[in-house]
Design an enzyme around this catalytic site. Sequence first.
Site, mmCIF file in Angstrom:
data_model
loop_
_atom_site.group_PDB
_atom_site.id
_atom_site.type_symbol
_atom_site.label_atom_id
_atom_site.label_comp_id
_atom_site.label_asym_id
_atom_site.label_seq_id
_atom_site.Cartn_x
_atom_site.Cartn_y
_atom_site.Cartn_z
ATOM 1 N N ARG A 66 10.341 79.700 -17.462
ATOM 2 C CA ARG A 66 10.595 80.289 -16.147
ATOM 3 C C ARG A 66 11.973 80.926 -16.191
ATOM 4 O O ARG A 66 12.949 80.254 -16.510
ATOM 5 C CB ARG A 66 10.534 79.230 -15.054
ATOM 6 C CG ARG A 66 10.367 79.925 -13.727
ATOM 7 C CD ARG A 66 9.659 79.294 -12.623
ATOM 8 N NE ARG A 66 8.441 78.592 -12.643
ATOM 9 C CZ ARG A 66 8.091 77.795 -11.642
ATOM 10 N NH1 ARG A 66 8.890 77.624 -10.614
ATOM 11 N NH2 ARG A 66 6.949 77.180 -11.656
ATOM 12 N N SER A 168 5.495 80.913 -9.394
ATOM 13 C CA SER A 168 5.219 80.111 -8.214
ATOM 14 C C SER A 168 6.030 80.587 -7.009
ATOM 15 O O SER A 168 5.886 81.721 -6.575
ATOM 16 C CB SER A 168 5.479 78.637 -8.534
ATOM 17 O OG SER A 168 4.996 77.836 -7.487
ATOM 18 N N ASP A 325 2.153 78.572 -1.001
ATOM 19 C CA ASP A 325 3.201 79.298 -1.716
ATOM 20 C C ASP A 325 2.530 80.463 -2.460
ATOM 21 O O ASP A 325 1.298 80.575 -2.468
ATOM 22 C CB ASP A 325 4.017 78.361 -2.626
ATOM 23 C CG ASP A 325 3.214 77.821 -3.790
ATOM 24 O OD1 ASP A 325 1.970 77.900 -3.752
ATOM 25 O OD2 ASP A 325 3.818 77.298 -4.749
ATOM 26 N N ASP A 327 1.635 81.316 -5.443
ATOM 27 C CA ASP A 327 0.544 81.155 -6.422
ATOM 28 C C ASP A 327 -0.498 80.158 -5.925
ATOM 29 O O ASP A 327 -1.375 79.734 -6.681
ATOM 30 C CB ASP A 327 1.079 80.765 -7.808
ATOM 31 C CG ASP A 327 1.714 79.393 -7.831
ATOM 32 O OD1 ASP A 327 2.288 78.970 -6.806
ATOM 33 O OD2 ASP A 327 1.653 78.710 -8.886
ATOM 34 N N ASP A 329 -0.658 77.035 -5.229
ATOM 35 C CA ASP A 329 -0.899 75.668 -5.710
ATOM 36 C C ASP A 329 -0.235 74.626 -4.803
ATOM 37 O O ASP A 329 -0.439 73.430 -4.982
ATOM 38 C CB ASP A 329 -0.485 75.489 -7.183
ATOM 39 C CG ASP A 329 0.996 75.665 -7.425
ATOM 40 O OD1 ASP A 329 1.729 76.119 -6.507
ATOM 41 O OD2 ASP A 329 1.454 75.346 -8.550
ATOM 42 N N ARG A 330 0.558 75.090 -3.817
ATOM 43 C CA ARG A 330 1.164 74.161 -2.867
ATOM 44 C C ARG A 330 0.733 74.505 -1.456
ATOM 45 O O ARG A 330 0.279 75.615 -1.191
ATOM 46 C CB ARG A 330 2.696 74.246 -2.917
ATOM 47 C CG ARG A 330 3.272 73.794 -4.223
ATOM 48 C CD ARG A 330 4.735 74.206 -4.290
ATOM 49 N NE ARG A 330 5.234 74.015 -5.627
ATOM 50 C CZ ARG A 330 6.221 73.185 -5.940
ATOM 51 N NH1 ARG A 330 6.839 72.517 -5.007
ATOM 52 N NH2 ARG A 330 6.608 73.049 -7.185
ATOM 53 N N THR A 403 8.011 62.281 -12.497
ATOM 54 C CA THR A 403 7.969 63.421 -11.585
ATOM 55 C C THR A 403 7.217 64.595 -12.206
ATOM 56 O O THR A 403 7.446 64.935 -13.361
ATOM 57 C CB THR A 403 9.405 63.879 -11.290
ATOM 58 O OG1 THR A 403 10.162 62.724 -10.998
ATOM 59 C CG2 THR A 403 9.444 64.819 -10.112
ATOM 60 N N LYS A 441 -1.941 70.370 -9.010
ATOM 61 C CA LYS A 441 -1.885 70.579 -7.563
ATOM 62 C C LYS A 441 -2.677 71.832 -7.201
ATOM 63 O O LYS A 441 -2.708 72.787 -7.965
ATOM 64 C CB LYS A 441 -0.450 70.646 -7.070
ATOM 65 C CG LYS A 441 0.450 71.615 -7.802
ATOM 66 C CD LYS A 441 1.878 71.439 -7.301
ATOM 67 C CE LYS A 441 2.840 72.378 -7.985
ATOM 68 N NZ LYS A 441 3.149 72.024 -9.372
#
Length: 615
Positions: A66, A168, A325, A327, A329-330, A403, A441
Site C-alpha cells: 500500500r 480501500s 468504504d 472497496d 469491504d467495510r 489484529t 470482511k
Amino acid sequence: MAAAAAQEGSGRGTDTRLNQEAARWLQWDKNPLTLELAKQLIAESNKEELQKCFGARMEFGTAGLRAAMGVGISHMNDLTIIQTTQGFCRYLEKQFSDLKQRGVVISFDARAHPASGGSSRRFARLAATTFITQGIPVYLFSDITPTPFVPYAVLHLKLCAGIMITASHNPKQDNGYKVYWDNGAQIIPPHDKGISQAIEENLEPWPQAWDDSLINGSPLLHDPSASINKDYFEDLKKYCFHRNVNKETKLKFVHTSVHGVGHNFVQSAFRAFDFAPPEAVPEQKVPDPEFPTVKLPNPEEGKGVLTLSFALADKIKAKIILANDPDADRLAVAEKQDSGEWRVFSGNELGALLGWWLFTSWKEKNQDPSALKDTYMLSSTVSSKILRAIALKEGFHFEETLTGFKWMGNRAKQLIDQGKNVLFAFEEAIGYMCCPFVLDKDGVSAAVISAELASFLATKNLSLSQQLKAIYVEYGYHITKASYFICHDQGTIKKLFENLRNYDGKNNYPKTCGKFEISGIRDLTTGYDDSQPDKKAVLPTSKSSQMITFTFANGCVATMRTSGTEPKIKYYSELCAPPGNSDPEQLKKELQELVSAIEEHFFQPQKYNLQPKTE
C-alpha cells in the site's frame, strides 16, 4: 575528522545507490509518464525527491502493498506492479504444482492517478499479463468489484490465489495490492517474506511484461464477472431469515458507496433479500477516484463522511444509513434517534448487534443444543469482548485472534475444515464477516444483513439502539473507546514503545498509569505475557510491529499498537461490566478518565511531537 569523512562516504554511497536505482528505472520503465518524471528528477539532481522515489522499495507485507501512486520503487506504478507480480508468480509456481491448471483471480477498484498514468484497472491488466505469459490461467474481472469478491472467487473456483488492486479507504493518491491464498484468506507469515524475496529476485521485466494487448484473445483469460455475480448473491440468500418482513417493511434506508465500487452490489444484495432498493446518495454513488465530496473516503472517521447521507435521509425520512468504504469491504451504520440526532454506531457496537442477530437467527433454525459445541465466533484482540460474554452465557465457542482479518480468515478456515460452524467474525475497524463463504470482511453482506436486522426489530417496535442496550443489560455493558495519534517517524514510534518497556529505566513495564493500577501486561512484539505461567504469550508475536496490552485492576483493558497501513499509533480501550443493570454513564466517565491518563502518561504527545486525531 574520521566521522565526517565516514558520513561523507556514506552520503556518497547513498547517492551512488540512488543513481543506480534511477538508471535501472530508465532502462526498464515503459510508461511514458513515469519515465518522463524519472528523467526530470535525474536531470534536476533533486536529491530529496530521488530519495523519496528511489530510496527504498515498498515493503511487501501480509497486507501486500500500500503506497502512493507515482514514480520509483517506493510507489505504486506500472513497473512496480510488474515486478511484484513476477515475484508473486514465481513464488506460487514453487508452492503449487497445479498452478497452470487452477490459476488465479484478479480484480480492482476504481482508483486512478492521471499524473502517473496509474489506475487500478491498468495495474490489474499488467498483473494478468504477467501470469498469462507464463501459461497460468487468469480470471480477470472485466469491471470494478468489491474486495470480498476476490476471496469469494478463490474458494468458489478453487484457485491458487487472488489479487485485489485497491487502497480501500486510504487517501485518493494511494493504491494497493492485496493478496489471498488458496484457502480464501489473506496471506499470513511466512508467505509475505517468501513473496518479498521472490520480488527481489525478479526485478527485471520479462520479455512480454509490457504487452498487455496479448491477453485480449488469450485462451488463458477468463472473465468471472457474470458467474460470480450470480453465485455470490445466490449464496447470500441463505442468510435471509425474514423475507416476508423485508417485503413489507416501512423502514427506509439510505446507502452511500462514498465514490467507490459498492453501489450496484448493495442494490443487488437488497434485491436478493426482497427489499425495496435503498436510496443512494446521488453525489457519491458513481465511482470517482477524486472522492470530491469527502476529505477522506473513510466511513470510520465518523460524521464528516456521512454529511450528505444525513441530509438525504432527513429529506426522505429514512431512519437508517448504510455506508460502505470505497472497496465495499467495510460498513458503517447510523440510526436516527428519537431526539432527532443521528447516532453512528462504532465497529464494536455493530459487532455486538450483528453477533447477537446471527446467533439468534441460527438458534431458531438449530434447536438441538448439541450443535452449540461446534459453533464459533471470532474477533480480533483489540475488538470488544462482547462476543465472549454472549458465548459464555449461550454456550458456543469464542476465540480471539491477532489484529486483522487475515488471522480471523485463516482461523475460520481451519475451524470449517474441522467440521465446525463459524457464525460470525468482526473487528472494531468496522469489518464484519457475516457469511463464511467469504473468509474476509464483507461490507455488502453486512449492509443487507444489518437492514434485515433493523426491519425485524421494527416489527417489535425496537430500534437498533434499544436492542443494543438490551444486549448490554443481558450480557454486561462493554464500553469502548478507540483513537490514534499520527506519527510519520519510525524512530520516534520505537522510542515511545521502548520507553514503556523500560518505564523505570531498567526493563520494567509500568505498574500504574496515573491513578490507575495495572494488573497485567501482554507484549506481542516481544512475546511476553505475565498472565501465563511461563510468561510467554499464547497469540503469535511479531517483532516488526509494536503492540502492548495493559489490563487494569478496575477491569479495563487497553492496547497500544502501530498500524500496518497508515502512519498511526492506535489505542483501544474497553471496560467490561458483569451482566445486570450497571450505570453506563458512570462506566463511560471512568473509561474516559483512564484514556486521558493513557494519552498523558504513555503517549506523551508533547514529548514525541504526535498529532492527535482530528474530528
